[in-house]
Design an enzyme around this catalytic site. Structure first.
Site, PDB file in Angstrom:
ATOM      1  N   ASP A  38      21.659  59.308 -17.883  1.00  0.00           N
ATOM      2  CA  ASP A  38      20.771  60.611 -17.841  1.00  0.00           C
ATOM      3  C   ASP A  38      21.478  61.646 -18.701  1.00  0.00           C
ATOM      4  O   ASP A  38      22.792  61.830 -18.661  1.00  0.00           O
ATOM      5  CB  ASP A  38      20.780  60.967 -16.470  1.00  0.00           C
ATOM      6  CG  ASP A  38      19.919  60.265 -15.428  1.00  0.00           C
ATOM      7  OD1 ASP A  38      19.221  59.225 -16.152  1.00  0.00           O
ATOM      8  OD2 ASP A  38      19.972  60.125 -14.271  1.00  0.00           O
ATOM      9  N   ASP A  73      26.686  56.463 -20.604  1.00  0.00           N
ATOM     10  CA  ASP A  73      25.891  57.044 -19.302  1.00  0.00           C
ATOM     11  C   ASP A  73      24.365  56.981 -19.507  1.00  0.00           C
ATOM     12  O   ASP A  73      23.882  56.978 -20.635  1.00  0.00           O
ATOM     13  CB  ASP A  73      26.456  58.326 -19.422  1.00  0.00           C
ATOM     14  CG  ASP A  73      25.898  59.184 -18.185  1.00  0.00           C
ATOM     15  OD1 ASP A  73      25.847  58.576 -17.129  1.00  0.00           O
ATOM     16  OD2 ASP A  73      25.324  60.379 -18.489  1.00  0.00           O
TER      17      ASP A  73
END
Length: 183
Positions: A8, A6
């Site tokens: 952020d 992922d």
């Protein structure tokens, strides 16, 4: 081996606010070095990221690409590279098939690499959506305590997800993966 990250809260700082420009995009301490270590050990890196700020009008595709260019440039100094970035530009209300916890981004990654499945790949995330998507496609799934990770870890106490391992940050996950590879 393929590692899916992922963005952020795993690679860059994230406090729940939208990151709307390259100037607002700041790597977490140790994350770029960790990706560089993975690349040096022969791992392939992909990113799967929800980016609803596009649908909300906070930034456009060119700005998103500029943020990803910044990531790629910073990674070069650490010997790292990202092979593929899959992103969902949709608003959550659109109920698309790519926004995590749906698995459409993972399908894009699988197709990019020409893989029959993602079983045995690694997924690293900071939210339940990341973990659910990774588990749904057979990834070995890791939660980091950065970004939303501490809150997610607390929620996992109430509603556990079997097979999720928890580490302080991406660097700790990488240390674990590299220790396992050297055996």
């Amino acid at each position: 081996m393929l590692v899916i990250l992922d963005r952020d809260g795993v690679i860059n700082e994230y406090d729940g606010s939208y990151i709307c420009s390259p100037a607002q995009w700041h790597p977490l301490p140790g994350s770029l070095e960790a990706i560089g270590q993975l690349c040096g050990a022969g791992f392939r890196i992909a990113i799967a990221t929800n980016q609803s700020g596009i649908a909300r009008g906070y930034y456009d595709l060119d700005t998103l690409e500029a943020m990803h260019d910044k990531l790629r440039q910073l990674l070069k100094a650490h010997g790292g590279t990202v092979d593929f970035i899959a992103y969902c530009p949709h608003h959550p209300d659109e109920h698309c098939q790519c926004r995590k916890p749906a698995t459409g981004l993972f399908g894009q990654i699988r197709e990019h690499y020409g893989l029959g499945s993602l079983t045995g790949a690694v997924m690293v995330g900071d939210s339940r959506k990341d973990l659910e998507a990774g588990l749904a496609v057979g990834c070995d799934t890791y939660l980091v305590r950065t970004g939303n990770g501490l809150e997610t870890e607390q929620h996992l106490l109430e509603r556990p997800l079997e097979g999720v391992q928890v580490f302080d940050n991406l660097a700790a996950v990488v240390d674990h993966l590299l220790a396992g590879k050297s055996r």
